[in-house]
Design a protein around this motif. Structure first.
Motif, PDB file in Angstrom:
ATOM      1  N   LEU A  28      43.795  37.321  45.324  1.00 18.26           N
ATOM      2  CA  LEU A  28      42.671  37.712  44.463  1.00 18.26           C
ATOM      3  C   LEU A  28      42.587  39.233  44.336  1.00 18.26           C
ATOM      4  O   LEU A  28      42.275  39.753  43.262  1.00 18.26           O
ATOM      5  CB  LEU A  28      41.353  37.173  45.018  1.00 18.26           C
ATOM      6  CG  LEU A  28      41.133  35.676  44.841  1.00 18.26           C
ATOM      7  CD1 LEU A  28      39.831  35.258  45.490  1.00 18.26           C
ATOM      8  CD2 LEU A  28      41.134  35.312  43.382  1.00 18.26           C
ATOM      9  N   LYS A  29      42.897  39.917  45.402  1.00 21.84           N
ATOM     10  CA  LYS A  29      42.886  41.380  45.358  1.00 21.84           C
ATOM     11  C   LYS A  29      43.927  41.876  44.353  1.00 21.84           C
ATOM     12  O   LYS A  29      43.655  42.777  43.569  1.00 21.84           O
ATOM     13  CB  LYS A  29      43.152  41.956  46.745  1.00 21.84           C
ATOM     14  CG  LYS A  29      43.027  43.437  46.827  1.00 21.84           C
ATOM     15  CD  LYS A  29      43.181  43.926  48.246  1.00 21.84           C
ATOM     16  CE  LYS A  29      43.021  45.436  48.301  1.00 21.84           C
ATOM     17  NZ  LYS A  29      43.145  45.939  49.658  1.00 21.84           N
ATOM     18  N   ARG A  30      45.110  41.270  44.351  1.00 22.99           N
ATOM     19  CA  ARG A  30      46.156  41.667  43.388  1.00 22.99           C
ATOM     20  C   ARG A  30      45.728  41.333  41.959  1.00 22.99           C
ATOM     21  O   ARG A  30      46.127  42.004  41.024  1.00 22.99           O
ATOM     22  CB  ARG A  30      47.480  40.985  43.721  1.00 22.99           C
ATOM     23  CG  ARG A  30      48.112  41.520  44.996  1.00 22.99           C
ATOM     24  CD  ARG A  30      49.523  41.033  45.159  1.00 22.99           C
ATOM     25  NE  ARG A  30      49.627  39.593  45.105  1.00 22.99           N
ATOM     26  CZ  ARG A  30      50.087  38.827  46.073  1.00 22.99           C
ATOM     27  NH1 ARG A  30      50.495  39.357  47.196  1.00 22.99           N
ATOM     28  NH2 ARG A  30      50.161  37.534  45.917  1.00 22.99           N
ATOM     29  N   ASP A  75      41.229  20.962  43.075  1.00 16.85           N
ATOM     30  CA  ASP A  75      40.811  22.311  43.453  1.00 16.85           C
ATOM     31  C   ASP A  75      42.037  23.209  43.423  1.00 16.85           C
ATOM     32  O   ASP A  75      43.077  22.868  44.005  1.00 16.85           O
ATOM     33  CB  ASP A  75      40.225  22.344  44.865  1.00 16.85           C
ATOM     34  CG  ASP A  75      38.889  21.643  44.980  1.00 16.85           C
ATOM     35  OD1 ASP A  75      38.239  21.410  43.948  1.00 16.85           O
ATOM     36  OD2 ASP A  75      38.495  21.327  46.122  1.00 16.85           O
ATOM     37  N   ILE A  76      41.926  24.345  42.757  1.00 19.89           N
ATOM     38  CA  ILE A  76      42.969  25.367  42.794  1.00 19.89           C
ATOM     39  C   ILE A  76      42.468  26.426  43.768  1.00 19.89           C
ATOM     40  O   ILE A  76      41.365  26.965  43.591  1.00 19.89           O
ATOM     41  CB  ILE A  76      43.226  25.987  41.405  1.00 19.89           C
ATOM     42  CG1 ILE A  76      43.535  24.902  40.365  1.00 19.89           C
ATOM     43  CG2 ILE A  76      44.338  27.036  41.489  1.00 19.89           C
ATOM     44  CD1 ILE A  76      44.803  24.123  40.579  1.00 19.89           C
ATOM     45  N   VAL A  77      43.252  26.697  44.808  1.00 22.19           N
ATOM     46  CA  VAL A  77      42.823  27.611  45.864  1.00 22.19           C
ATOM     47  C   VAL A  77      43.852  28.722  46.047  1.00 22.19           C
ATOM     48  O   VAL A  77      45.030  28.551  45.703  1.00 22.19           O
ATOM     49  CB  VAL A  77      42.575  26.879  47.201  1.00 22.19           C
ATOM     50  CG1 VAL A  77      41.520  25.806  47.055  1.00 22.19           C
ATOM     51  CG2 VAL A  77      43.851  26.276  47.745  1.00 22.19           C
ATOM     52  N   ALA A  78      43.389  29.846  46.590  1.00 16.66           N
ATOM     53  CA  ALA A  78      44.279  30.981  46.848  1.00 16.66           C
ATOM     54  C   ALA A  78      43.694  31.812  47.984  1.00 16.66           C
ATOM     55  O   ALA A  78      42.489  31.760  48.255  1.00 16.66           O
ATOM     56  CB  ALA A  78      44.441  31.839  45.597  1.00 16.66           C
ATOM     57  N   TYR A  79      44.560  32.578  48.595  1.00 22.41           N
ATOM     58  CA  TYR A  79      44.109  33.477  49.652  1.00 22.41           C
ATOM     59  C   TYR A  79      43.511  34.746  49.046  1.00 22.41           C
ATOM     60  O   TYR A  79      43.887  35.160  47.937  1.00 22.41           O
ATOM     61  CB  TYR A  79      45.271  33.838  50.578  1.00 22.41           C
ATOM     62  CG  TYR A  79      45.652  32.692  51.483  1.00 22.41           C
ATOM     63  CD1 TYR A  79      44.803  32.268  52.495  1.00 22.41           C
ATOM     64  CD2 TYR A  79      46.860  32.037  51.317  1.00 22.41           C
ATOM     65  CE1 TYR A  79      45.143  31.206  53.322  1.00 22.41           C
ATOM     66  CE2 TYR A  79      47.223  30.983  52.148  1.00 22.41           C
ATOM     67  CZ  TYR A  79      46.350  30.572  53.147  1.00 22.41           C
ATOM     68  OH  TYR A  79      46.699  29.527  53.949  1.00 22.41           O
ATOM     69  N   PRO A  80      42.588  35.380  49.762  1.00 27.08           N
ATOM     70  CA  PRO A  80      41.942  36.594  49.252  1.00 27.08           C
ATOM     71  C   PRO A  80      42.936  37.700  48.871  1.00 27.08           C
ATOM     72  O   PRO A  80      42.670  38.467  47.945  1.00 27.08           O
ATOM     73  CB  PRO A  80      41.035  37.034  50.406  1.00 27.08           C
ATOM     74  CG  PRO A  80      40.716  35.759  51.127  1.00 27.08           C
ATOM     75  CD  PRO A  80      41.973  34.931  51.034  1.00 27.08           C
ATOM     76  N   ALA A  81      44.065  37.794  49.554  1.00 27.51           N
ATOM     77  CA  ALA A  81      45.048  38.839  49.218  1.00 27.51           C
ATOM     78  C   ALA A  81      45.542  38.692  47.780  1.00 27.51           C
ATOM     79  O   ALA A  81      45.746  39.687  47.077  1.00 27.51           O
ATOM     80  CB  ALA A  81      46.223  38.792  50.193  1.00 27.51           C
TER      81      ALA A  81
END
Length: 153
Positions: free
Chosen positions: A78-80, A70-76
């Motif tokens: 994704l916003k960028r 799983d590749i995961v990231a924080y919403p911040a």
């Protein structure tokens, strides 16, 4: 379609080392596109880019011969990337504040996987290209991988 493969010969200092590689297509679905664009926010290293672990990471599980990445990231982040976080409803198993961008499954040799370091390399390829082509570009020095570490402790 994203692929996960175990490859050797990617570390010039240790050509026999096994590395886990996830290959995504930037023209594919929103999940692969988001992962392909993570490199724009990585910092430069020697012949690679690094994703900052406070932005995102790779979660890996091996069940018999079935490897799940799983590749995961924080919403911040994704916003960028100008991605709508609502398009990524699944959460990280390690931190519910992080969103799962992509899940890839592959059958692997458990002994070979045990030799792989904890980092996951992400490569981007044109849609429909086999993973081996993207790996060959990295081996030749024509492309740079994005290094995605495990979750920070």
């Amino acid at each position: 379609m994203a692929e996960a493969v175990l490859c050797d010969g990617l570390d010039p200092d240790d050509p026999d080392a096994v590395t886990l590689v996830v290959v995504v297509a930037e023209q594919a679905d929103h999940q692969e596109r988001a992962v392909a664009r993570l490199g724009a926010y990585g910092y430069e290293g020697e012949d690679c880019l690094y994703l900052v672990r406070t932005d995102g990471w790779a979660e890996r599980r091996l069940d018999g011969e079935l490897l799940t990445v799983d590749i995961v990231a924080y919403p911040a982040l994704l916003k960028r990337l100008e991605e709508d976080a609502e398009r990524f409803p699944e959460r990280s198993s390690a931190d519910p504040a992080a969103l799962r961008l992509l899940r890839v499954e592959a059958r692997v040799d458990p002994a070979a996987y045990a030799r792989a370091p904890e980092v996951t390399l992400v490569l981007t390829a044109p849609a429909g290209s086999p993973a081996e082509e993207a790996v060959a570009l990295v081996r030749s020095g024509e492309d740079r991988p994005l290094v995605v570490a495990p979750r920070p402790e």
